[in-house]
Scaffold this motif. Structure first.
Motif, mmCIF file in Angstrom:
data_model
loop_
_atom_site.group_PDB
_atom_site.id
_atom_site.type_symbol
_atom_site.label_atom_id
_atom_site.label_comp_id
_atom_site.label_asym_id
_atom_site.label_seq_id
_atom_site.Cartn_x
_atom_site.Cartn_y
_atom_site.Cartn_z
ATOM 1 N N SER A 1 0.813 -1.221 0.000
ATOM 2 C CA SER A 1 0.000 0.000 0.000
ATOM 3 C C SER A 1 0.843 1.266 0.000
ATOM 4 O O SER A 1 0.335 2.346 -0.287
ATOM 5 N N ASP A 2 2.148 1.164 0.303
ATOM 6 C CA ASP A 2 2.988 2.358 0.273
ATOM 7 C C ASP A 2 3.522 2.658 -1.138
ATOM 8 O O ASP A 2 4.333 3.556 -1.325
ATOM 9 N N LEU A 3 3.029 1.908 -2.145
ATOM 10 C CA LEU A 3 3.354 2.192 -3.546
ATOM 11 C C LEU A 3 2.057 2.452 -4.339
ATOM 12 O O LEU A 3 1.701 1.680 -5.238
ATOM 13 N N PRO A 4 1.352 3.545 -4.002
ATOM 14 C CA PRO A 4 0.042 3.783 -4.619
ATOM 15 C C PRO A 4 0.110 4.033 -6.122
ATOM 16 O O PRO A 4 -0.836 3.710 -6.848
ATOM 17 N N VAL A 5 1.212 4.596 -6.610
ATOM 18 C CA VAL A 5 1.313 4.874 -8.045
ATOM 19 C C VAL A 5 1.313 3.571 -8.845
ATOM 20 O O VAL A 5 0.617 3.444 -9.859
ATOM 21 N N ILE A 6 2.066 2.583 -8.383
ATOM 22 C CA ILE A 6 2.133 1.297 -9.095
ATOM 23 C C ILE A 6 0.777 0.591 -9.035
ATOM 24 O O ILE A 6 0.316 0.033 -10.033
ATOM 25 N N ARG A 7 0.142 0.645 -7.875
ATOM 26 C CA ARG A 7 -1.203 0.042 -7.749
ATOM 27 C C ARG A 7 -2.190 0.705 -8.702
ATOM 28 O O ARG A 7 -3.001 0.032 -9.333
ATOM 29 N N THR A 8 -2.115 2.020 -8.806
ATOM 30 C CA THR A 8 -3.026 2.755 -9.686
ATOM 31 C C THR A 8 -2.739 2.437 -11.147
ATOM 32 O O THR A 8 -3.667 2.278 -11.946
ATOM 33 N N ILE A 9 -1.460 2.305 -11.513
ATOM 34 C CA ILE A 9 -1.111 1.958 -12.897
ATOM 35 C C ILE A 9 -1.644 0.568 -13.250
ATOM 36 O O ILE A 9 -2.216 0.361 -14.322
ATOM 37 N N LEU A 10 -1.491 -0.382 -12.333
ATOM 38 C CA LEU A 10 -2.024 -1.729 -12.582
ATOM 39 C C LEU A 10 -3.543 -1.714 -12.696
ATOM 40 O O LEU A 10 -4.123 -2.373 -13.560
ATOM 41 N N ALA A 11 -4.186 -0.942 -11.814
ATOM 42 C CA ALA A 11 -5.647 -0.834 -11.879
ATOM 43 C C ALA A 11 -6.081 -0.174 -13.187
ATOM 44 O O ALA A 11 -7.092 -0.552 -13.784
ATOM 45 N N MET A 12 -5.283 0.800 -13.656
ATOM 46 C CA MET A 12 -5.573 1.465 -14.919
ATOM 47 C C MET A 12 -5.446 0.474 -16.081
ATOM 48 O O MET A 12 -6.270 0.463 -16.999
ATOM 49 N N ILE A 13 -4.433 -0.381 -16.049
ATOM 50 C CA ILE A 13 -4.279 -1.411 -17.083
ATOM 51 C C ILE A 13 -5.462 -2.387 -17.019
ATOM 52 O O ILE A 13 -5.992 -2.811 -18.050
ATOM 53 N N GLY A 14 -5.879 -2.738 -15.794
ATOM 54 C CA GLY A 14 -7.057 -3.588 -15.633
ATOM 55 C C GLY A 14 -8.299 -2.948 -16.222
ATOM 56 O O GLY A 14 -9.076 -3.591 -16.923
ATOM 57 N N LYS A 15 -8.474 -1.660 -15.963
ATOM 58 C CA LYS A 15 -9.640 -0.943 -16.511
ATOM 59 C C LYS A 15 -9.547 -0.872 -18.031
ATOM 60 O O LYS A 15 -10.554 -0.993 -18.723
ATOM 61 N N PHE A 16 -8.339 -0.695 -18.562
ATOM 62 C CA PHE A 16 -8.127 -0.683 -20.005
ATOM 63 C C PHE A 16 -8.600 -2.011 -20.622
ATOM 64 O O PHE A 16 -9.359 -2.030 -21.584
ATOM 65 N N GLY A 17 -8.135 -3.129 -20.049
ATOM 66 C CA GLY A 17 -8.506 -4.441 -20.578
ATOM 67 C C GLY A 17 -9.993 -4.709 -20.504
ATOM 68 O O GLY A 17 -10.601 -5.194 -21.458
ATOM 69 N N ILE A 18 -10.593 -4.373 -19.370
ATOM 70 C CA ILE A 18 -12.021 -4.635 -19.197
ATOM 71 C C ILE A 18 -12.863 -3.725 -20.087
ATOM 72 O O ILE A 18 -13.878 -4.150 -20.641
ATOM 73 N N THR A 19 -12.449 -2.473 -20.248
ATOM 74 C CA THR A 19 -13.186 -1.557 -21.132
ATOM 75 C C THR A 19 -13.149 -2.051 -22.567
ATOM 76 O O THR A 19 -14.176 -2.055 -23.259
ATOM 77 N N ALA A 20 -11.969 -2.494 -23.030
ATOM 78 C CA ALA A 20 -11.864 -3.027 -24.387
ATOM 79 C C ALA A 20 -12.706 -4.291 -24.535
ATOM 80 O O ALA A 20 -13.418 -4.466 -25.523
ATOM 81 N N SER A 21 -12.651 -5.159 -23.541
ATOM 82 C CA SER A 21 -13.429 -6.396 -23.568
ATOM 83 C C SER A 21 -14.931 -6.105 -23.599
ATOM 84 O O SER A 21 -15.687 -6.759 -24.311
ATOM 85 N N LEU A 22 -15.348 -5.121 -22.815
ATOM 86 C CA LEU A 22 -16.766 -4.745 -22.777
ATOM 87 C C LEU A 22 -17.224 -4.220 -24.131
ATOM 88 O O LEU A 22 -18.350 -4.478 -24.561
ATOM 89 N N SER A 23 -16.339 -3.503 -24.834
ATOM 90 C CA SER A 23 -16.682 -3.003 -26.170
ATOM 91 C C SER A 23 -16.850 -4.157 -27.159
ATOM 92 O O SER A 23 -17.693 -4.103 -28.044
#
Length: 197
Positions: free
Chosen positions: A82-104
């Motif tokens: 949890s002390d590396l929030p930027v990396i967690r957010t980048i991974l979550a952003m990649i997850g959102k990217f994949g799911i958004t593309a999949s949903l399309s």
């Protein structure tokens, strides 16, 4: 046809569950929620744009790959401290990217999996399954009482299961749309016994 329908319904469900699950979970990544929300919004533009180029090559591989990317990225967030929030957010952003593309992709893919005689019903039931995922997404975070990582484990494993199930669906890119259930059942039988070779 029953097997294909259940897989498509699950894909609708999991796409919307994870899509809204990630959107509602932005406060857990440890960064400014307004900045995170803006990033999550911006990532949708390239995610939807890239599907324009991948869809013509393969519906099946596109769906499978984007679900796998989304699921793996979400799953990896649980290993980041949890002390590396930027990396967690980048991974979550990649997850959102994949799911958004999949949903399309699922909108087009499911329209091509169902034959003409039940296409409207199939997409309607798929959309209903998606709404079920949307309703359950806010409740998914009640799992935090069990474990703080539980929601992201769910956001990771569900798309990975969907990615595996996509292997059981037919490829529909550059193929004629089936008109009847018999067309679908007949092509499935030919693929299984190898008589199409």
């Amino acid at each position: 046809m029953r097997k294909q329908s259940l897989i498509v319904f699950y894909l609708w469900f999991v796409n919307v569950l994870v899509y809204y699950g990630l959107s509602l979970n932005i406060s857990d990544f440890g960064m400014n929620i307004y900045l995170t929300q803006m990033i999550f919004g911006l990532v949708e533009m390239p995610a939807r744009t890239i599907t324009l180029f991948t869809l013509n090559r393969s519906r099946k591989i596109s769906q499978l790959a984007f679900l796998a990317v989304g699921g793996l990225a979400c799953l990896l967030t649980i290993f980041i401290p949890s002390d590396l929030p930027v990396i967690r957010t980048i991974l979550a952003m990649i997850g959102k990217f994949g799911i958004t593309a999949s949903l399309s992709i699922i909108y087009i893919y499911s329209a091509e999996v169902f034959p003409t005689v039940i296409r409207q019903n199939g997409i309607g039931v798929g959309s209903m399954c998606a709404r079920t995922g949307g309703v359950l997404a806010p409740m998914m975070y009640l799992l935090r009482s069990i474990s703080p990582q539980a929601p992201m484990v769910l956001c990771g494993l569900c798309p990975l299961l969907g990615s595996g199930l996509t292997l059981l669906l037919p490829e529909t890119a550059n193929k004629a749309l089936p008109d009847t259930i018999e067309d679908v059942e007949g092509s499935s039988l030919r693929e299984e016994d190898g008589s199409h070779l």
